[in-house]
Design an enzyme around this catalytic site. Structure first.
Site, short mmCIF file in Angstrom:
data_model
loop_
_atom_site.label_atom_id
_atom_site.label_comp_id
_atom_site.label_asym_id
_atom_site.label_seq_id
_atom_site.Cartn_x
_atom_site.Cartn_y
_atom_site.Cartn_z
N ASP B 165 0.83 -1.21 0.00
CA ASP B 165 0.00 0.00 0.00
C ASP B 165 0.87 1.25 0.00
O ASP B 165 0.56 2.24 -0.70
CB ASP B 165 -0.87 0.03 1.26
N ILE B 166 1.91 1.23 0.82
CA ILE B 166 2.80 2.39 0.90
C ILE B 166 3.43 2.65 -0.46
O ILE B 166 3.41 3.77 -0.98
CB ILE B 166 3.88 2.16 1.97
#
Lengths: 423, 423
Positions: B165-166
């Site tokens: 996600d990052i």
């Protein structure tokens, strides 16, 4: 073919390992001209594992795709001067330096701003104060290893994916693009420092971990493969595999209950516990009883059957794959027939992001371009052989003659471009 | 104060959870005007754990700092039309849309390009074909959980940090900045799709994992906290702590040998094994015997003593900290006296990236701005309360009167800006 987004941008990269090379490659795969400049013989990451059967580094090849490679003797003042000249000569979209080398004044912002006042200089380093650090030591200090792994386990569990390095490299790309936009608007260059620890601290804080520990005064428990604040977990299947199942919303959970025939059971359990499993927090608090009710359903079915039963629901799930499983799936023949161009190239990759490319020094390997998908996204380009572009770059950017370049190579100032070393 | 790098950029973000909000916040913290537009009452991440004692989400606050918040009823055609109007009205640095919402034609590229042909539209989704996925399910498919954790362990170990996600959020920021540069040069907008799985596949490939599995045909072993292809590991200390120690180069390892008094022992071992511990590969192959020779030195010393003995060497190391340890270190009083501005604000943070800010709905918490450090980097700004900027944004961008806005709120088309809900 639509033009690449970063046409006209030239980045000089003096880098090693993951973060800086990934930052440069991210820009290269969007069309920037990224010139990685290494010491003759290569930097400390030149032979980093994993290695190909040929002995060449798959790691180096993976992180330096679509770049040019120049080698210079940085210990020779003439080598340093060539670097300075390249910064000065790299055109209106150039004068951009990305590096993780520290303690080299000739590569510092001050020195380069003297020859090019609008230089954009991004320095990656370990800590904000210049002390060195690597992903593995930063990660140890960040808290995650002590809440990762089996619940009963006490020791730290390191991540295998160098997640902080990855984030650092991507932030570097963001920093360079932002600074170039600023230069276009104002004419000003930028000096930017990016510390790996700062990247980790910022992200740890962004996700709420710092505020949580500060306000609660206690540490989040180790919860194995459960998801904090929701319901997600792994389950064993009848065919000896495992699947990860995630319910991020109430609807996901309701769909999972329906698919597994547990709607009534969960409703009774909610009454019994005074809970509402549509709420993330209640699914989390009661995760163990929920998981133990679900486990038999998964244990009774193989992965294919689980897939059939969850198809068409909102439930998010995946089989755990080994890397070899993943590669096998990526090389499936299924889609090949429908993709004439690829088949004629002998490309066996079945995923639109992935290609089999011919990597010099290694051979045919799976590789990807940018995950940013856009009409006209080009196929992935291989990494260069170390030093392969030295002569071409010195000729193009500095206007040196073949004779000049030959003399520099003879004096050991520039690489010969005929590396004994492969990438 | 130097101007922010992204002055003049306006991004409309329709998002939830980690990736898209992080992408928007990354731009906001560099000076872009980022307007997050949520359904009235908030999106599915509004109450995501961890929570503050007040009940507000620390996760939401952490991922939406420095943005404006607007709430609209997206089910009402008038709410959808306001979104379209905002895209059209957001100026020359606007017309930029970042979203992870799928299946909403009124928010799609085609619809928005009709009102603004140069729109830049970046759509985050799970898989390239539009199927949903989340970090936890993508991670299961990528191979890492089966090589993470204790060597003797068989089951998968999920990461706790949502690393994919990052990375996805940061790639989104890169995509928007690249597309805006392209628009400045050509006048053309862009339609970009970014699949979370593609991000993970690209990075897994970049690091050599795909090529390794493809060419070797076998999976990398589970090696606990060892570093693959080098020597790095955790060690227990005399005071019951653990430290991570990393040697990335031959010099690091030689320094570690000197500091621990093992230079002679390692030299004899190298002769015995026919190995060269200056080479990464040999340190890796013989990692267990190296680690067992080093372990007593660490076990005999507490962390402070280890720090004294490794100071001034090139050895990279860190104590493993719990999140509460980390917060304690960040709140140390040590540096406060030397920072008059902070002390007068009651800011107890001791790290230059970190501040204690006053977060509406939560109170004083540790927070950071961008890790990209540059002269004039501003202090971190808090997240808005949900919907707090609705009236101001509708007035500024659309020129609506207070009366118009009141009428929209009365009809439930726009949020009232007086949320019962805190962020």
């Amino acid at each position: 073919m639509t033009a690449a987004l970063l046409d006209g941008l030239t980045v000089l990269e003096i880098s090693s390992f993951v973060a800086a090379p990934l930052g440069g490659m991210t820009l290269a795969q969007l069309g920037a001209d990224v010139i990685r400049i290494d010491p003759i013989g290569g930097a400390a990451d030149q032979h980093r594992w994993p290695l190909a059967p040929s002995g060449a580094s798959l790691y180096w090849a993976g992180l330096n795709k679509a770049k040019k490679s120049v080698t210079l003797n940085f210990r020779d003042p003439d080598g340093q001067r060539i670097l300075t000249d390249l910064v000065a000569a790299s055109g209106p979209g150039g004068g951009i330096v990305l590096t993780n080398a520290v303690g080299r004044p000739w590569l510092g912002y001050d020195q380069l701003a003297r020859v090019r006042p609008d230089v954009i200089h991004l320095q990656i380093q370990g800590h904000h104060d210049g002390r060195p650090a690597v992903d593995y030591t930063v990660n140890a200090g960040m808290g995650f290893p002590l809440i990762t792994g089996p619940e009963e386990y006490q020791a730290p569990v390191n991540h295998v994916l160098p997640a902080w390095d990855i984030a650092c490299g991507l932030y570097a790309a963001i920093g360079l693009l932002s600074a170039e936009r600023h230069r276009q608007r104002t004419g000003e260059g930028s000096q930017i420092t990016l510390a790996l620890e700062d990247v980790a601290l910022a992200l740890t804080g962004n996700l709420g971990f710092l505020a949580e520990a500060q306000l609660a005064g206690t540490d989040r428990p180790r919860i194995g493969n459960h998801l904090y604040g929701g319901f997600a977990r792994d389950f064993a299947t009848a065919d000896g595999e495992r699947v990860m199942v995630a319910t991020i919303t109430g609807r996901h959970f309701a769909d999972l209950a329906t698919a597994t025939g547990l709607t009534g059971t969960f409703a009774e359990l909610e009454r019994l516990l005074g809970a509402d499993f549509a709420a993330d927090g209640d699914r989390y608090i009661h995760r163990e009883v929920i998981a133990s009710l679900l486990a038999p359903w998964f244990a009774d079915r193989d992965v294919a059957e689980i897939g059939r039963q969850l198809a068409g629901t909102s439930v998010l799930w995946s089989r755990y794959r080994r890397f070899t499983d993943l590669v096998g799936d990526l090389l499936r023949d299924g889609d090949r027939a429908s993709d004439g161009d690829r088949a004629s190239d002998g490309d066996r990759a079945s995923h639109p992001l992935i290609r089999e490319i011919n990597q010099p020094g290694i051979g045919r390997v799976l590789a990807s371009g940018s995950p940013l998908a856009r009409e006209g996204r080009p196929d992935p380009e291989p990494a260069p052989l170390l030093g392969a572009d030295t002569a071409a770059v010195l000729a193009d950017l500095l206007g040196l003659s073949a004779q000049d370049i030959g003399a520099l190579a003879d004096r050991g100032v520039a690489g010969s471009g005929h590396p004994g070393g492969s990438p």
